[in-house]
Write a protein that holds these residues in place. Structure first.
Motif, mmCIF file in Angstrom:
data_model
loop_
_atom_site.group_PDB
_atom_site.id
_atom_site.type_symbol
_atom_site.label_atom_id
_atom_site.label_comp_id
_atom_site.label_asym_id
_atom_site.label_seq_id
_atom_site.Cartn_x
_atom_site.Cartn_y
_atom_site.Cartn_z
ATOM 1 N N UNK A 178 -48.100 -77.246 -0.199
ATOM 2 C CA UNK A 178 -47.757 -77.601 -1.574
ATOM 3 C C UNK A 178 -48.325 -76.525 -2.506
ATOM 4 N N UNK A 179 -47.984 -76.551 -3.792
ATOM 5 C CA UNK A 179 -48.604 -75.578 -4.710
ATOM 6 C C UNK A 179 -50.129 -75.599 -4.664
ATOM 7 N N UNK A 180 -50.734 -76.795 -4.546
ATOM 8 C CA UNK A 180 -52.188 -76.887 -4.421
ATOM 9 C C UNK A 180 -52.638 -76.252 -3.100
ATOM 10 N N UNK A 181 -51.892 -76.515 -2.028
ATOM 11 C CA UNK A 181 -52.210 -75.937 -0.726
ATOM 12 C C UNK A 181 -52.123 -74.424 -0.731
ATOM 13 N N UNK A 182 -51.155 -73.872 -1.468
ATOM 14 C CA UNK A 182 -51.030 -72.412 -1.561
ATOM 15 C C UNK A 182 -52.215 -71.810 -2.304
ATOM 16 N N UNK A 183 -52.722 -72.520 -3.312
ATOM 17 C CA UNK A 183 -53.918 -72.039 -4.010
ATOM 18 C C UNK A 183 -55.113 -72.019 -3.068
ATOM 19 N N UNK A 184 -55.227 -73.048 -2.222
ATOM 20 C CA UNK A 184 -56.292 -73.092 -1.228
ATOM 21 C C UNK A 184 -56.164 -71.920 -0.258
ATOM 22 N N UNK A 185 -54.938 -71.656 0.210
ATOM 23 C CA UNK A 185 -54.711 -70.532 1.124
ATOM 24 C C UNK A 185 -55.084 -69.206 0.473
ATOM 25 N N UNK A 186 -54.720 -69.024 -0.780
ATOM 26 C CA UNK A 186 -55.052 -67.780 -1.474
ATOM 27 C C UNK A 186 -56.560 -67.595 -1.609
ATOM 28 N N UNK A 187 -57.293 -68.686 -1.876
ATOM 29 C CA UNK A 187 -58.748 -68.590 -1.972
ATOM 30 C C UNK A 187 -59.364 -68.249 -0.622
ATOM 31 N N UNK A 188 -58.825 -68.838 0.447
ATOM 32 C CA UNK A 188 -59.290 -68.509 1.794
ATOM 33 C C UNK A 188 -59.055 -67.037 2.102
ATOM 34 N N UNK A 189 -57.893 -66.527 1.729
ATOM 35 C CA UNK A 189 -57.566 -65.130 1.982
ATOM 36 C C UNK A 189 -58.529 -64.206 1.238
ATOM 37 N N UNK A 190 -58.848 -64.531 -0.007
ATOM 38 C CA UNK A 190 -59.779 -63.706 -0.769
ATOM 39 C C UNK A 190 -61.149 -63.671 -0.109
ATOM 40 N N UNK A 191 -61.609 -64.820 0.383
ATOM 41 C CA UNK A 191 -62.909 -64.862 1.057
ATOM 42 C C UNK A 191 -62.859 -64.087 2.374
ATOM 43 N N UNK A 192 -61.758 -64.184 3.100
ATOM 44 C CA UNK A 192 -61.600 -63.468 4.369
ATOM 45 C C UNK A 192 -61.667 -61.963 4.147
ATOM 46 N N UNK B 112 -63.726 -72.560 -2.207
ATOM 47 C CA UNK B 112 -62.354 -72.587 -1.724
ATOM 48 C C UNK B 112 -61.464 -73.508 -2.542
ATOM 49 N N UNK B 113 -62.048 -74.428 -3.262
ATOM 50 C CA UNK B 113 -61.271 -75.439 -3.992
ATOM 51 C C UNK B 113 -60.234 -74.776 -4.897
ATOM 52 N N UNK B 114 -58.985 -75.263 -4.878
ATOM 53 C CA UNK B 114 -57.940 -74.673 -5.732
ATOM 54 C C UNK B 114 -58.333 -74.649 -7.213
ATOM 55 N N UNK B 115 -58.821 -75.771 -7.721
ATOM 56 C CA UNK B 115 -59.354 -75.834 -9.080
ATOM 57 C C UNK B 115 -60.854 -76.084 -8.997
ATOM 58 N N UNK B 116 -61.625 -75.323 -9.760
ATOM 59 C CA UNK B 116 -63.076 -75.466 -9.723
ATOM 60 C C UNK B 116 -63.562 -76.587 -10.633
ATOM 61 N N UNK B 117 -62.755 -76.886 -11.648
ATOM 62 C CA UNK B 117 -63.195 -77.857 -12.649
ATOM 63 C C UNK B 117 -61.986 -78.545 -13.266
#
Length: 358
Positions: A39-53, A248-253
């Protein structure tokens, strides 16, 4: 996402639970995951994971390559542009279509589209085994750092391809009696990469002598890695609260207004918009929920909004009350403890940035 009973076929139960999550959609036929989509939220999670990787291994320069170029072309570009010397790394994202991925001994996933993230480190052969050992420990710790249950992650037994002398291990996660493979590390001798590197050599050490490097390659499927984080949260989180790590959270706040006065509500919404802008300036993703407040049935509206923020893994919520307009004091609620602390508006966004990145 509903909590999962910790006995029986746990992985299957977790995959079933993911059907009701806000992060993915999927079908589970027998032991095969089909029609997997983020989902759009899931894609944000994936993008955050990629940045950390792609932050790379500590102390080693990592350069971004292009999947449209060959390995040799990426290496030549890095050498000509950055004058690289050993050790250094090259990060590449390859997109693919129509691939079956083995998740565990019993489960597989059919991916219509996906991304393979790879960090290839070019190492002096004299220290490549030491680098490989260090990298696999760091990768295990990386997964543990972001986990709800750090004890589920482990390094598989090493394997060796005798023909090409490639050593490999996997980072895996235990879910009940099953093991989910999250990423792979390989130590590849330089001569086994000869065709791909086409005789590439780089300076090593203070001598400046050029040598053919060994390669330590770390790779993960971005979709499988994202699913792994969601499964970990599904087994460890309470109902209506998805405890994805704050980094990793899509939204931090999230920002929530609390008032039953329509006039005060508009002023709080203006304050919420201001705080949203301030927080985004420090590159923190924030979700402004002030428009969801109706000005009536305030407690019911607050509970509903907090449940929504918890269900998409938002670690912190800013609660704005009428008093906030007079004294500048806000309530910062933690998703994990449900405890709120009082902070002043002048402390944002630096206090929030500090606790998110710590």
């Amino acid at each position: 996402m509903k909590s999962v009973i910790r006995n029986g076929p746990v992985l299957k139960q977790l995959l079933d639970a993911c059907k009701s999550s806000k992060f993915v959609t999927l079908d589970l036929e027998n032991d095969t995951v089909k029609k997997f989509h983020l989902t759009p939220i899931g894609k944000m999670l994936k993008n955050n994971l990629r940045e950390e990787f792609y932050r790379g291994e500590s102390g080693t320069e990592l350069y971004e390559g292009s999947s449209e170029l060959s390995l040799m072309e990426n290496l030549r570009f890095a050498q000509e542009t950055f004058a690289v010397s050993l050790p250094f790394g090259m990060a590449v994202e390859d997109r693919f279509t129509g691939r079956n991925i083995q998740l565990s001994e019993t489960h597989q996933m059919e991916l219509e589209r996906g991304s393979l993230l790879t960090c290839s480190y070019f190492i002096n052969p004299a220290t490549s085994k030491e680098f490989m050992y260090k990298a696999q420990r760091q990768r295990k710790i990386w997964w543990m750092r972001f986990a709800c249950d750090p004890g589920r992650y482990f390094i598989s037994d090493p394997r060796q391809d005798s023909a090409r002398r490639i050593q490999s291990v996997n980072i895996r996660a235990r879910f009940g009696d099953e093991e989910l493979t999250l990423e792979q590390l390989e130590l590849i001798p330089g001569d086994a990469m000869w065709e791909q590197m086409r005789g590439f050599q780089a300076k090593a050490g203070r001598s400046g002598k050029k040598i053919t490097p060994d390669v330590v390659r770390i790779s993960q499927c971005a979709e499988v890695a994202t699913l792994g984080v969601i499964l970990d949260a599904a087994q460890s989180s309470e109902e209506n609260s998805v405890k994805i790590h704050r980094r990793l959270a899509p939204f931090k706040c999230g920002i929530v207004c609390m008032t039953e006065d329509p006039i005060q509500l508009e002023e709080l919404r203006d304050l919420a918009r201001h705080l949203t802008t301030v927080i985004r300036r420090v590159n923190l993703a924030v979700l402004d929920c002030s428009r969801q407040t109706t000005g009536t049935s305030n407690q019911r509206s607050l509970t509903k909004q907090l449940h929504h923020l918890d269900s998409i893994g938002v670690p912190y919520s800013l609660l704005l009350r009428e008093q906030s307009l007079q004294n500048g004091l806000l309530q910062l609620r933690s998703r994990d403890t449900t405890i709120s602390e009082t902070i002043h508006i002048s402390d944002l966004p630096h206090y929030l940035l500090k606790i998110i990145t710590s």
